[in-house]
Design a protein around this motif. Sequence first.
Motif, PDB file in Angstrom:
ATOM      1  N   VAL A 295       0.843  -1.200   0.000  1.00 59.02           N
ATOM      2  CA  VAL A 295       0.000   0.000   0.000  1.00 59.02           C
ATOM      3  C   VAL A 295       0.882   1.256   0.000  1.00 59.02           C
ATOM      4  CG1 VAL A 295      -1.638   1.353   1.380  1.00 59.02           C
ATOM      5  CG2 VAL A 295      -1.977  -1.107   1.085  1.00 59.02           C
ATOM      6  N   TRP A 296       1.926   1.259   0.825  1.00 55.30           N
ATOM      7  CA  TRP A 296       2.838   2.406   0.882  1.00 55.30           C
ATOM      8  C   TRP A 296       3.504   2.629  -0.469  1.00 55.30           C
ATOM      9  CZ3 TRP A 296       7.674   4.111  -0.053  1.00 55.30           C
ATOM     10  CH2 TRP A 296       8.127   5.253   0.603  1.00 55.30           C
ATOM     11  N   LEU A 297       3.978   1.553  -1.079  1.00 56.22           N
ATOM     12  CA  LEU A 297       4.659   1.668  -2.369  1.00 56.22           C
ATOM     13  C   LEU A 297       3.721   2.181  -3.450  1.00 56.22           C
ATOM     14  CD1 LEU A 297       6.688  -1.654  -2.155  1.00 56.22           C
ATOM     15  CD2 LEU A 297       7.671   0.650  -2.178  1.00 56.22           C
ATOM     16  N   GLU A 298       2.486   1.727  -3.429  1.00 52.20           N
ATOM     17  CA  GLU A 298       1.512   2.202  -4.409  1.00 52.20           C
ATOM     18  C   GLU A 298       1.195   3.685  -4.211  1.00 52.20           C
ATOM     19  OE1 GLU A 298      -0.793   0.291  -7.013  1.00 52.20           O
ATOM     20  OE2 GLU A 298       1.371  -0.065  -7.038  1.00 52.20           O
ATOM     21  N   ARG A 299       1.271   4.124  -2.985  1.00 43.93           N
ATOM     22  CA  ARG A 299       0.944   5.523  -2.696  1.00 43.93           C
ATOM     23  C   ARG A 299       2.114   6.460  -3.002  1.00 43.93           C
ATOM     24  NH1 ARG A 299      -2.325   7.909   2.501  1.00 43.93           N
ATOM     25  NH2 ARG A 299      -2.124  10.109   1.955  1.00 43.93           N
ATOM     26  N   TYR A 300       3.323   6.041  -2.626  1.00 50.19           N
ATOM     27  CA  TYR A 300       4.457   6.953  -2.716  1.00 50.19           C
ATOM     28  C   TYR A 300       5.448   6.619  -3.837  1.00 50.19           C
ATOM     29  CZ  TYR A 300       2.820   8.563   1.824  1.00 50.19           C
ATOM     30  OH  TYR A 300       2.042   9.066   2.847  1.00 50.19           O
ATOM     31  N   ARG A 301       5.331   5.414  -4.394  1.00 50.11           N
ATOM     32  CA  ARG A 301       6.247   5.029  -5.470  1.00 50.11           C
ATOM     33  C   ARG A 301       5.477   4.470  -6.661  1.00 50.11           C
ATOM     34  NH1 ARG A 301      11.707   3.503  -3.322  1.00 50.11           N
ATOM     35  NH2 ARG A 301      12.222   5.263  -1.973  1.00 50.11           N
ATOM     36  N   LYS A 302       4.284   4.980  -6.884  1.00 52.15           N
ATOM     37  CA  LYS A 302       3.415   4.472  -7.948  1.00 52.15           C
ATOM     38  C   LYS A 302       4.152   4.475  -9.288  1.00 52.15           C
ATOM     39  CE  LYS A 302      -0.692   3.269  -9.588  1.00 52.15           C
ATOM     40  NZ  LYS A 302      -1.362   2.013  -9.213  1.00 52.15           N
ATOM     41  N   GLY A 303       4.055   3.362  -9.994  1.00 52.42           N
ATOM     42  CA  GLY A 303       4.692   3.262 -11.311  1.00 52.42           C
ATOM     43  C   GLY A 303       6.051   2.625 -11.279  1.00 52.42           C
ATOM     44  N   GLU A 304       6.677   2.543 -10.106  1.00 50.94           N
ATOM     45  CA  GLU A 304       7.974   1.878 -10.038  1.00 50.94           C
ATOM     46  C   GLU A 304       7.777   0.378  -9.934  1.00 50.94           C
ATOM     47  OE1 GLU A 304      10.690   3.399  -7.149  1.00 50.94           O
ATOM     48  OE2 GLU A 304      10.137   5.496  -7.519  1.00 50.94           O
ATOM     49  N   ARG A 305       8.770  -0.368 -10.347  1.00 44.20           N
ATOM     50  CA  ARG A 305       8.698  -1.830 -10.304  1.00 44.20           C
ATOM     51  C   ARG A 305       9.192  -2.287  -8.925  1.00 44.20           C
ATOM     52  NH1 ARG A 305       8.312  -6.000 -13.863  1.00 44.20           N
ATOM     53  NH2 ARG A 305       9.425  -7.920 -13.345  1.00 44.20           N
ATOM     54  N   TYR A 306       8.363  -3.082  -8.225  1.00 44.10           N
ATOM     55  CA  TYR A 306       8.694  -3.492  -6.869  1.00 44.10           C
ATOM     56  C   TYR A 306       9.414  -4.830  -6.799  1.00 44.10           C
ATOM     57  CZ  TYR A 306       4.878  -0.159  -6.172  1.00 44.10           C
ATOM     58  OH  TYR A 306       4.061   0.928  -6.227  1.00 44.10           O
ATOM     59  N   VAL A 307       9.304  -5.630  -7.850  1.00 45.16           N
ATOM     60  CA  VAL A 307       9.939  -6.960  -7.799  1.00 45.16           C
ATOM     61  C   VAL A 307      10.771  -7.162  -9.055  1.00 45.16           C
ATOM     62  CG1 VAL A 307       8.185  -8.029  -6.365  1.00 45.16           C
ATOM     63  CG2 VAL A 307       7.866  -8.009  -8.829  1.00 45.16           C
TER      64      VAL A 307
END
Length: 307
Positions: A295-307
């Motif tokens: 949820v944090w990544l979607e909010r503050y790093r939207k569009g970046e690849r997480y894996v």
Amino acid sequence: MVMEREYLLAIDIGGTFIKLALVSPTGQLNGKSQVRTPDSLEQFCSIIDRYYELQKNQYNIIGVAISSPGSVTEAGDSLGYSSVPFVHEINLASMFSARYDLPVSIENDANCAALAELWNGEAVQLKTFACIVCGTGVGGAVVINKQLYKGANLHGGEFGYTILSSNLKESSYDTWSELGSSSAITRRLTQEPPYYTNWTGPKVFQQAGNDHDKALASLHTFFHTLAVGIHNIQYILDPEKILIGGGITRQPDFMNQVHSELNNIYAEKPFAKIRPSVSLCQHLDQAQLFGAAYVWLERYRKGERYV
């Protein structure tokens, strides 16, 4: 020292335990800790402060990600009622943001469980699925086209409120949480004669294996209710898959009993041709930690690849 790698301080607020961990944007989990859920906000903050102070000199903490009971608003307020009253007293997101000078996210715990499976669990390849979380109550979440569906009143996926048994003459209405939560299994054994004490979930399964008739009956009610709920979700949402989470799913033969009860339903209702695809959640008791981080990544790093 590992300061060069970024981590989120993930907090899972449960009715019995607070779980803490550091989760990286690529899904690595370190430093998991668990303490009993305190009674007050002050005690809760002391627990988080101690953990944060311990970790911040070793890890580059870039934010705080919280999984909380209640209906969580976009602004970070946790509405409604839960077994953890202090989460409803204050906006935790604003409080921790000011306390640590870090960006903070917060989301409902069952929603976090579903999003963990979407990120790097059982639902990676799915677009539409439902997640059932069996605990003290029955929680749930719905994901449609890879997006969490919250509903008009933040109650999307609140399966525990659904009525799965009713009696018109007695005007009784039993919800899924009342009949089919993990806690309901032991509650039936302590409230109905002959009265039994000191029951735990594992003990009920153990005694059922020894043919204890009351333990068997209580488990049968649990699995019957779960199967009815799964059937209803399938025909209301028609998801690709229905996932089941919660500590109870670790019990041996769990899925066999689920499928046995589903078989009973479809034998009685042969016109129901769509058989639900059912699987266990992958992350078990770490799901809310991973989901909060997502949820944090979607909010503050939207569009970046997480894996």
